[in-house]
Scaffold this motif. Structure first.
Motif, PDB file in Angstrom:
ATOM      1  N   ASP A  79       0.732  -1.721   0.635  1.00 55.92           N
ATOM      2  CA  ASP A  79       0.553   0.086   0.075  1.00 55.92           C
ATOM      3  C   ASP A  79       0.728   2.253   0.052  1.00 55.92           C
ATOM      4  O   ASP A  79       0.525   2.425  -0.778  1.00 55.92           O
ATOM      5  N   ASP A  94      -5.981  -4.396  -3.949  1.00 56.00           N
ATOM      6  CA  ASP A  94      -5.068  -4.223  -3.291  1.00 56.00           C
ATOM      7  C   ASP A  94      -6.351  -4.268  -1.953  1.00 56.00           C
ATOM      8  O   ASP A  94      -5.586  -4.233  -0.560  1.00 56.00           O
ATOM      9  N   ILE A  98     -12.780   2.320  -7.281  1.00 51.00           N
ATOM     10  CA  ILE A  98     -11.871   1.351  -8.182  1.00 51.00           C
ATOM     11  C   ILE A  98     -11.565   2.080  -9.356  1.00 51.00           C
ATOM     12  O   ILE A  98     -12.698   2.489 -10.482  1.00 51.00           O
ATOM     13  N   GLU A  99     -10.638   2.236  -9.644  1.00 48.96           N
ATOM     14  CA  GLU A  99     -11.013   2.489 -10.854  1.00 48.96           C
ATOM     15  C   GLU A  99      -9.513   1.278 -12.356  1.00 48.96           C
ATOM     16  O   GLU A  99      -9.335   1.805 -13.230  1.00 48.96           O
ATOM     17  N   ASP A 158      -6.333  -1.450  -7.906  1.00 50.98           N
ATOM     18  CA  ASP A 158      -7.474  -1.501  -7.794  1.00 50.98           C
ATOM     19  C   ASP A 158      -7.983  -2.342  -5.722  1.00 50.98           C
ATOM     20  O   ASP A 158      -7.798  -2.206  -4.664  1.00 50.98           O
ATOM     21  N   HIS A 216     -13.772   2.891  -1.384  1.00 47.21           N
ATOM     22  CA  HIS A 216     -12.217   3.186  -1.873  1.00 47.21           C
ATOM     23  C   HIS A 216     -12.912   3.597  -3.669  1.00 47.21           C
ATOM     24  O   HIS A 216     -13.243   2.738  -4.341  1.00 47.21           O
TER      25      HIS A 216
END
Length: 298
Positions: free
Chosen positions: A140, A265, A257-258, A262, A255
């Motif tokens: 991270d 993780d 997400i792309e 991503d 979070h």
């Protein structure tokens, strides 16, 4: 800068090295020894790079004792490993109560081939991430430092000016700067490895690919990219939750997400077995579904 100031800084760094030195051990698991940091009385935190193999391991303490050690667990994403060495009985390294900042002076403290303390000073140059480590895995966050480090610094303590650990050195480099795993990640990983022997990896059962959003799809936050779901495994957590091919995943548990990376993780540790809110675009309309994260079987 006055001579008095230089002497004061020099003494402070020497004191920092002296403070952590007893908690830094020599690790023997390959032709040339490397280093490790005492995590608890009989547990050493190091890196896989310092080991080279899983058997015939031992550690050598600051007072010259050689102890057999066994690999208790390791994390493929970060390369961190924990060893158990019965009879080690050394106080754990103190961890800094504040994270490192760019510009801070820091010292990498290791054990040389002769088991002497060896130190390398520099500054915290970059803090960033995630750092991809292959097969969808990543760390991270990493620290990069100007402190020069050879292979013997793998598993070494990276400490601040007070002698408290701010990370574990890897002896790897990126563009000439040494790579260090922050203590916040390293110690949390060690705790999981000590308890379970490995880190739990989450599983949703979907495949996705990055997709560029249109102006109409971007919404108030003006997101440019998201993850298009291109496959869903039958009876998987994603299937059970109602995720469908064609859904565009915007967020997982809050979070953005792309990319598939991503998402991977985020599928670690304490998320396994718990529900997470997934925000998707379906037919142009934003919806939120809850998916219970499964555990990936290696």
């Amino acid at each position: 800068m006055s001579d008095t100031t230089l002497v004061s800084i020099s003494n402070q760094l020497a004191d920092a090295v002296a403070l952590v030195a007893p908690s830094v051990v020599q690790v023997h698991g390959r032709r040339r020894p490397a280093s490790g940091v005492v995590y608890s009385s009989d547990v050493v935190l190091t890196t896989v790079r310092a080991l080279g193999r899983e058997d015939r391991l031992h550690v050598r303490t600051h007072d010259g004792r050689a102890l057999d050690a066994e690999l208790a667990g390791w994390d493929p994403a970060s390369g961190l490993a924990v060893l158990r060495a019965a009879g080690l009985s050394i106080s754990a390294a103190a961890v800094a109560d504040r994270p490192a900042r760019v510009g801070h002076l820091a010292v990498a403290v290791a054990r040389s081939w002769s088991n002497a303390v060896t130190a390398s000073a520099g500054i915290v140059s970059v803090i960033g991430g995630p750092l991809p480590t292959g097969r969808g895995r990543a760390i991270d966050e990493v620290i990069r430092t100007t402190a020069p480090m050879h292979d013997g610094f793998a598993g070494a303590a990276f400490v601040d000016a007070t002698g408290r650990a701010i990370g574990i050195a890897t002896a790897a480099q990126i563009r000439g700067l040494g790579v260090v795993i922050p203590a916040s990640i390293a110690w949390k990983t060690a705790a999981t490895l000590v308890e379970h022997g490995s880190l739990k990896r989450g599983f949703l059962g979907l495949a996705g690919q990055p997709v560029e959003l249109t102006e109409r799809q971007r919404g108030a936050e003006q997101r440019e990219e998201a993850l298009l779901v291109v496959a869903v495994t039958p009876d998987s957590p994603a299937d059970t939750a109602g995720l469908m091919v064609g859904d565009v995943m915007l967020d997982f548990d809050g979070h953005p997400i792309e990319s598939p990376e991503d998402l991977l993780d985020l599928l670690v540790g304490d998320r396994v077995g718990k529900g997470a809110a997934v925000r998707v675009l379906r037919g142009g309309t934003a919806q939120t579904v809850t998916v219970r994260v499964g555990e990936r079987k290696e």
